[in-house]
Each structure stands twice: as structure tokens, then as C-alpha cells.
Design a protein around this motif. Structure first.
Motif, mmCIF file in Angstrom:
data_model
loop_
_atom_site.group_PDB
_atom_site.id
_atom_site.type_symbol
_atom_site.label_atom_id
_atom_site.label_comp_id
_atom_site.label_asym_id
_atom_site.label_seq_id
_atom_site.Cartn_x
_atom_site.Cartn_y
_atom_site.Cartn_z
ATOM 1 N N VAL A 236 1.029 -1.257 0.075
ATOM 2 C CA VAL A 236 0.036 -0.082 -0.025
ATOM 3 C C VAL A 236 0.967 1.210 -0.039
ATOM 4 N N GLU A 237 1.879 1.266 1.003
ATOM 5 C CA GLU A 237 2.732 2.437 1.047
ATOM 6 C C GLU A 237 3.378 2.751 -0.352
ATOM 7 N N LYS A 238 4.106 1.637 -1.181
ATOM 8 C CA LYS A 238 4.569 1.990 -2.254
ATOM 9 C C LYS A 238 3.517 2.374 -3.492
ATOM 10 N N GLU A 239 2.461 1.952 -3.491
ATOM 11 C CA GLU A 239 1.407 2.089 -4.167
ATOM 12 C C GLU A 239 1.004 3.774 -3.995
ATOM 13 N N VAL A 240 0.909 4.143 -2.773
ATOM 14 C CA VAL A 240 0.390 5.515 -2.608
ATOM 15 C C VAL A 240 1.330 6.232 -3.229
ATOM 16 N N ILE A 241 2.820 6.279 -2.901
ATOM 17 C CA ILE A 241 3.646 7.070 -3.510
ATOM 18 C C ILE A 241 3.869 7.008 -5.038
ATOM 19 N N THR A 242 3.590 5.903 -5.804
ATOM 20 C CA THR A 242 3.741 5.754 -7.307
ATOM 21 C C THR A 242 2.409 6.358 -7.497
ATOM 22 N N ARG A 243 1.357 6.328 -7.176
ATOM 23 C CA ARG A 243 0.156 7.100 -7.405
ATOM 24 C C ARG A 243 0.398 8.706 -7.474
ATOM 25 N N PHE A 244 1.119 8.967 -6.264
ATOM 26 C CA PHE A 244 1.361 10.421 -6.072
ATOM 27 C C PHE A 244 2.063 11.089 -7.363
ATOM 28 N N GLU B 42 0.116 16.340 -18.185
ATOM 29 C CA GLU B 42 0.190 15.774 -19.385
ATOM 30 C C GLU B 42 -1.461 15.771 -20.031
ATOM 31 N N GLN B 43 -2.226 15.926 -18.964
ATOM 32 C CA GLN B 43 -3.787 15.368 -19.171
ATOM 33 C C GLN B 43 -3.673 14.122 -19.954
ATOM 34 N N ASP B 44 -3.456 13.261 -19.292
ATOM 35 C CA ASP B 44 -3.403 11.781 -19.836
ATOM 36 C C ASP B 44 -4.493 11.167 -19.547
ATOM 37 N N GLU B 45 -5.591 11.232 -20.556
ATOM 38 C CA GLU B 45 -6.865 10.521 -20.022
ATOM 39 C C GLU B 45 -6.753 8.952 -19.724
ATOM 40 N N GLU B 46 -5.981 8.424 -20.817
ATOM 41 C CA GLU B 46 -5.880 6.936 -20.763
ATOM 42 C C GLU B 46 -5.472 6.408 -19.322
ATOM 43 N N SER B 47 -4.274 7.306 -18.945
ATOM 44 C CA SER B 47 -3.648 6.930 -17.785
ATOM 45 C C SER B 47 -4.621 7.154 -16.554
ATOM 46 N N ALA B 48 -5.365 8.329 -16.621
ATOM 47 C CA ALA B 48 -6.301 8.708 -15.678
ATOM 48 C C ALA B 48 -7.321 7.814 -15.541
ATOM 49 N N LEU B 49 -7.960 7.205 -16.506
ATOM 50 C CA LEU B 49 -8.997 6.055 -16.498
ATOM 51 C C LEU B 49 -8.279 4.790 -15.779
ATOM 52 N N MET C 77 -5.913 4.423 -13.601
ATOM 53 C CA MET C 77 -5.650 4.765 -12.219
ATOM 54 C C MET C 77 -6.991 4.551 -11.597
ATOM 55 N N MET C 78 -7.925 5.447 -12.097
ATOM 56 C CA MET C 78 -9.250 5.383 -11.349
ATOM 57 C C MET C 78 -10.052 3.892 -11.181
ATOM 58 N N SER C 79 -9.604 3.240 -12.178
ATOM 59 C CA SER C 79 -10.032 1.547 -12.111
ATOM 60 C C SER C 79 -9.365 0.983 -11.059
ATOM 61 N N SER C 80 -8.043 1.258 -11.064
ATOM 62 C CA SER C 80 -7.640 0.374 -10.010
ATOM 63 C C SER C 80 -7.465 0.923 -8.703
ATOM 64 N N PHE C 81 -8.022 2.048 -8.240
ATOM 65 C CA PHE C 81 -8.071 2.437 -6.982
ATOM 66 C C PHE C 81 -8.565 1.576 -5.754
ATOM 67 N N LYS C 82 -9.446 0.985 -6.048
ATOM 68 C CA LYS C 82 -10.123 0.036 -5.130
ATOM 69 C C LYS C 82 -9.387 -1.129 -5.001
ATOM 70 N N GLY C 83 -8.981 -1.888 -6.093
ATOM 71 C CA GLY C 83 -8.302 -3.077 -5.777
ATOM 72 C C GLY C 83 -6.983 -2.906 -5.356
ATOM 73 N N LYS C 84 -6.248 -1.977 -5.607
ATOM 74 C CA LYS C 84 -4.846 -1.769 -5.160
ATOM 75 C C LYS C 84 -4.707 -1.068 -3.793
ATOM 76 N N ILE C 85 -5.780 -0.190 -3.519
ATOM 77 C CA ILE C 85 -5.644 0.592 -2.323
ATOM 78 C C ILE C 85 -6.881 0.242 -1.372
ATOM 79 N N GLY C 86 -8.114 0.649 -1.726
ATOM 80 C CA GLY C 86 -9.246 0.797 -0.889
ATOM 81 C C GLY C 86 -9.455 -0.502 -0.312
ATOM 82 N N SER C 87 -9.654 -1.531 -0.980
ATOM 83 C CA SER C 87 -10.087 -2.835 -0.215
ATOM 84 C C SER C 87 -8.893 -3.568 0.462
#
Length: 222
Positions: free
Chosen positions: A128-136, A145-152, A154-164
Motif C-alpha cells: 500500500v505504501e509503495k502504491e500510494v507514492i507511485t500514485r502520487f 500531461e492531461q493523459d486521459e488513458e492513464s487517468a482512467l 488509475m481510477m479503475s485500479s484504486f479500489k483493488g490496489k488501495i481501498g480494498s
């Protein structure tokens, strides 16, 4: 939408300053986050560096400056740029909240006599710690860069990698199904897990501005 808004901001000195200030806020908050994690997890008998605590004040000052500049611009230019200004204000509010959670982690470290050891939860919390820093780091890049593909992504992986994962840690502690942690360690770990989850959630809110209209900031992309 957001890309056009940025171009509009960069055409105006005041909003250009506000836009740049928001990134300076992110850099300061990222430094706070990295240091807070290090102090809690690696330092015994820690006396938290006052310079790190003071960075929260710097974040707060940036937030006020951004709000002031956005309000001044909208007051002069009229309502045509109101939605874009509100998006930027939304972003800096999330950054300010991240600063608060980093300060909470530092507060937790300051009341402990030893670094936080988490027993059988070590791999989970390290991930979790590594993922938080990576996501930062990724959040800053996505916004720059306004990278929509990367934004989507990251949004889809939040719950699985951090929340849950954080929920699993807290739920296990709450049920009392732990044997290798003291009461102090268990309480500290539960709080720490929640702080990390909230930091990541605010990062997630920020990247939704890349793909969502104003009314859906902080929500899933449709």
C-alpha cells in the motif's frame, strides 16, 4: 474539456500563477507524504522534524493564494470562466486534505516511542505504501500531461490496489483476529491504513478532473 481550460488559464497571468501554484502544492504534499511514511515506519524515538510539519502551513498558504487568484480572475472576467476556476479550487482542496492526512501520520509517529511494526500485515502495508507514492507521482504526471488513458486506468485500479486492501487490514483488526500485534500497534496500524486510503482517495479525486465534467469530479467516469 480540461485541456481547453488549461490553455485558457495559461493565457492569463493570474490564472497561470494559480495553475503553477497548484503544482507547487502537490510537490510539497508529496514530500510530506514520503517523509511521514519514513518517520512512522523507520525511525525509533522520533522527534518529527518541524520543517516537515511546517510544510502543511505552506500547503495551506498555497490553497488560499489559488482561491484568491481564481476569485479575482472570475470577478474581473465574469462568469464565463467560473466552472474552470471551480475545478482548480476543487483540486487544491484535495491537495490540502492530503497535507492534513500526512500531518496525521506525523502526529501518530510523534506519540509512539518506536517505529511502527505491523507483524503479519507487513507485506500488505508495504504494498500500500509503495502504491500510494507511485500514485502520487503518476497523479502529478497525469495532470501535467492531461493523459486521459492513464487517468482512467488509475481510477479503475484504486479500489483493488488501495481501498480494498486497507479495508481488509482494518476489518481484520476490528474483529480481533490478530495475535502478533500489541494493542498500541493494532490501533496505530488501523489509523495508518485509513490515512493512506484517504490520501489515495484524494489523489483519485484529482485525476477525475482529467476525464469528468465539473459535476462528476470525484466520481467514476461514465
Amino acid at each position: 474539456m480540461w485541456r481547453q481550460i488549461i490553455e485558457l488559464w495559461k493565457s492569463d497571468d493570474l490564472l497561470d500563477q494559480a495553475y503553477n501554484d497548484s503544482f507547487e502544492m502537490m510537490y510539497v504534499a508529496r514530500e510530506m507524504c514520503v517523509e511521514a511514511i519514513r518517520v512512522l515506519r523507520e525511525v525509533d524515538n522520533s522527534t518529527v522534524n518541524q520543517k516537515i510539519r511546517n510544510k502543511d502551513k505552506i500547503v495551506n498558504e498555497y490553497e488560499q493564494n489559488v482561491r484568491r487568484k481564481v476569485m479575482t480572475h472570475c470577478s474581473v472576467k465574469g462568469p464565463e470562466d467560473l466552472s474552470s476556476g471551480m475545478i482548480l479550487v476543487n483540486i487544491v482542496v484535495d491537495i490540502e486534505r492530503i497535507g492534513d492526512y500526512c500531518k496525521n501520520i506525523l502526529d501518530l509517529a510523534s506519540v509512539r516511542s518506536k517505529k511502527l511494526k505491523v507483524g503479519s500485515f507487513e507485506k500488505l502495508i508495504l504494498d500500500v505504501e509503495k502504491e500510494v507514492i507511485t500514485r502520487f507521482n503518476k497523479t502529478i504526471k497525469v495532470l501535467e500531461e492531461q493523459d486521459e488513458e492513464s487517468a482512467l486506468s488509475m481510477m479503475s485500479s484504486f479500489k483493488g490496489k488501495i481501498g480494498s486492501v486497507c479495508d481488509e487490514i482494518v476489518n481484520t483488526i476490528a474483529t480481533g483476529n490478530i495475535e502478533d500485534l500489541s494493542v498500541s500497534e493494532a490501533v496505530s496500524l488501523a489509523l495508518y491504513s485509513r490515512y493512506l486510503k484517504r490520501i489515495s482517495a484524494h489523489l483519485n479525486n484529482m485525476i477525475t478532473t482529467v476525464v469528468n465534467p465539473f459535476e462528476r469530479i470525484g466520481f467514476r467516469a461514465k
